[in-house]
Scaffold this active site. Sequence first.
Site, PDB file in Angstrom:
ATOM      1  N   VAL A 118     -35.700   5.433 -30.441  1.00 32.91           N
ATOM      2  CA  VAL A 118     -35.357   5.091 -31.832  1.00 32.91           C
ATOM      3  C   VAL A 118     -36.572   5.159 -32.752  1.00 32.91           C
ATOM      4  CG1 VAL A 118     -33.572   3.539 -30.945  1.00 32.91           C
ATOM      5  CG2 VAL A 118     -35.681   2.566 -31.854  1.00 32.91           C
ATOM      6  N   HIS A 175     -32.086  13.026 -38.956  1.00 29.67           N
ATOM      7  CA  HIS A 175     -32.175  11.727 -39.617  1.00 29.67           C
ATOM      8  C   HIS A 175     -33.056  11.947 -40.845  1.00 29.67           C
ATOM      9  CE1 HIS A 175     -31.761   7.485 -39.619  1.00 29.67           C
ATOM     10  NE2 HIS A 175     -32.946   7.168 -39.195  1.00 29.67           N
TER      11      HIS A 175
HETATM   12  N1  APR Z   1     -46.348  -0.411 -26.581  1.00 28.55           N
HETATM   13  C1  APR Z   1     -45.439  -1.372 -26.807  1.00 28.55           C
HETATM   14  N2  APR Z   1     -45.186  -1.868 -28.017  1.00 28.55           N
HETATM   15  C2  APR Z   1     -45.890  -1.390 -29.037  1.00 28.55           C
HETATM   16  C3  APR Z   1     -46.853  -0.366 -28.892  1.00 28.55           C
HETATM   17  C4  APR Z   1     -47.075   0.119 -27.581  1.00 28.55           C
HETATM   18  N3  APR Z   1     -47.966   1.089 -27.336  1.00 28.55           N
HETATM   19  N4  APR Z   1     -47.382  -0.101 -30.108  1.00 28.55           N
HETATM   20  C5  APR Z   1     -46.773  -0.903 -30.994  1.00 28.55           C
HETATM   21  N5  APR Z   1     -45.882  -1.694 -30.347  1.00 28.55           N
HETATM   22  C6  APR Z   1     -45.009  -2.722 -30.881  1.00 28.55           C
HETATM   23  C7  APR Z   1     -45.654  -3.571 -31.966  1.00 28.55           C
HETATM   24  O1  APR Z   1     -46.538  -4.539 -31.401  1.00 28.55           O
HETATM   25  C8  APR Z   1     -44.447  -4.218 -32.626  1.00 28.55           C
HETATM   26  O2  APR Z   1     -44.102  -5.456 -32.046  1.00 28.55           O
HETATM   27  O3  APR Z   1     -43.891  -2.152 -31.548  1.00 28.55           O
HETATM   28  C9  APR Z   1     -43.330  -3.180 -32.363  1.00 28.55           C
HETATM   29  C10 APR Z   1     -42.790  -2.548 -33.637  1.00 28.55           C
HETATM   30  O4  APR Z   1     -42.118  -3.540 -34.302  1.00 28.55           O
HETATM   31  P1  APR Z   1     -41.970  -3.602 -35.891  1.00 28.55           P
HETATM   32  O5  APR Z   1     -43.303  -3.428 -36.502  1.00 28.55           O
HETATM   33  O6  APR Z   1     -41.190  -4.845 -36.226  1.00 28.55           O
HETATM   34  O7  APR Z   1     -41.121  -2.292 -36.220  1.00 28.55           O
HETATM   35  P2  APR Z   1     -39.538  -2.092 -36.074  1.00 28.55           P
HETATM   36  O8  APR Z   1     -38.872  -2.438 -37.353  1.00 28.55           O
HETATM   37  O9  APR Z   1     -39.092  -2.755 -34.835  1.00 28.55           O
HETATM   38  O10 APR Z   1     -39.432  -0.507 -35.924  1.00 28.55           O
HETATM   39  C11 APR Z   1     -39.833   0.165 -34.755  1.00 28.55           C
HETATM   40  O11 APR Z   1     -38.198   1.894 -35.063  1.00 28.55           O
HETATM   41  O12 APR Z   1     -36.808   2.417 -36.891  1.00 28.55           O
HETATM   42  C12 APR Z   1     -37.999   2.710 -36.211  1.00 28.55           C
HETATM   43  O13 APR Z   1     -39.391   3.473 -38.008  1.00 28.55           O
HETATM   44  C13 APR Z   1     -39.179   2.439 -37.092  1.00 28.55           C
HETATM   45  O14 APR Z   1     -40.701   3.605 -35.695  1.00 28.55           O
HETATM   46  C14 APR Z   1     -40.272   2.326 -36.066  1.00 28.55           C
HETATM   47  C15 APR Z   1     -39.582   1.648 -34.881  1.00 28.55           C
END
Ligand code: APR
Length: 313
Positions: A118, A175
């Site tokens: 996603v 998308h």
């Molecule tokens: N491994 C695991 N988790 C990670 C990593 C990694 N290498 N890098 C970043 N994260 C985690 C971050 O710590 C954070 O908790 O991914 C999470 C992302 O969460 P949010 O910032 O709340 O973003 P979110 O709204 O969940 O969106 C995630 O989905 O719809 C797409 O564009 C959006 O690419 C984005 C993704």
Amino acid sequence: MSKITVVGAGKYGSTTAQRLAEADVADQVVMTDIVEGLPQGLALDMNQSRPVEKYRTLVTGTNDYADTAGSDVVVITAGLPRKPGMTRMDLLEVNAGIVTDVTNRLMEHSPEAILVVVTNPLDQMTTLAAEVSGLPRNKVMGQAGMLDSARFAHFIAEKTGADILDIEAVTLGSHGATMVPVPSLCKVGGRPLADVLDAETIEELVDRTRNGGAEIVGLLKTGSAYYAPSAAAAAMVRAILTDSEETMPVCAWTEGQYGIDGVYLGVLAKLGASGVTEIIEAPLTNGETEALREAAEAVREKVDDLRQIGSGG
Ligand code: APR
């Protein structure tokens, strides 16, 4: 014993984990993130809701991929979300690095898993996960069409005043800018959409759907949408785990359908225990087929961008 892993315990990941736990279709949902304590704290909180919501699935929060071992389905949400004014393309470079790393780690422990990607930009990240994992293409898919179709359905319901549950809406393609709405497959209470709304109004709703993510980002100021996105991702995982063979709009690997070959694209597909079990070639109008082919070309160009940043494997 069925096991789901959700990578990324941010907004999208945690709501997906919550929805899947509440659906009670798996024995365990593992949620992992690079931030220490975040998945553990959220998991503990979710688990304490079980007696109230009356489900059994346990959520495990972890920073260790060993805990993801033997997952049947993995949802990859790790990455940065869009900030206001940022396009999905801006996210490409940083999220490509994250998705590559995450996929490699997952495959070490769950070589048989089905991947639902996603992270944005969606088409590139799905392609990347497929290449990095080396999995058969039917076992790697992306979530976009379920969400875009749901957004379109909501706007149609709002405009017509019809019951949301009486709306059938379909969007295919990519998308974002090259999302392909398919009015010919949309119905309101069984009636063709074109009989209920005029062309200009349909176009307005299509436009709003196309910018559906950006509209929410603009309002939230920080972060992007997650309630409808997590509903869409969880529905896909449920279909896979329950082997439902339900037809859904998903980002899947095309093999000649609509004259399109060898590219990840939003199409209607059946989901079951082995992932994408069949791509359904819906009866589209010539204009819709043409738009879908254009979307496929746009995705190919975007995949080339991926190669240029050197993360394409
Ligand atoms: N491994 C695991 N988790 C990670 C990593 C990694 N290498 N890098 C970043 N994260 C985690 C971050 O710590 C954070 O908790 O991914 C999470 C992302 O969460 P949010 O910032 O709340 O973003 P979110 O709204 O969940 O969106 C995630 O989905 O719809 C797409 O564009 C959006 O690419 C984005 C993704």
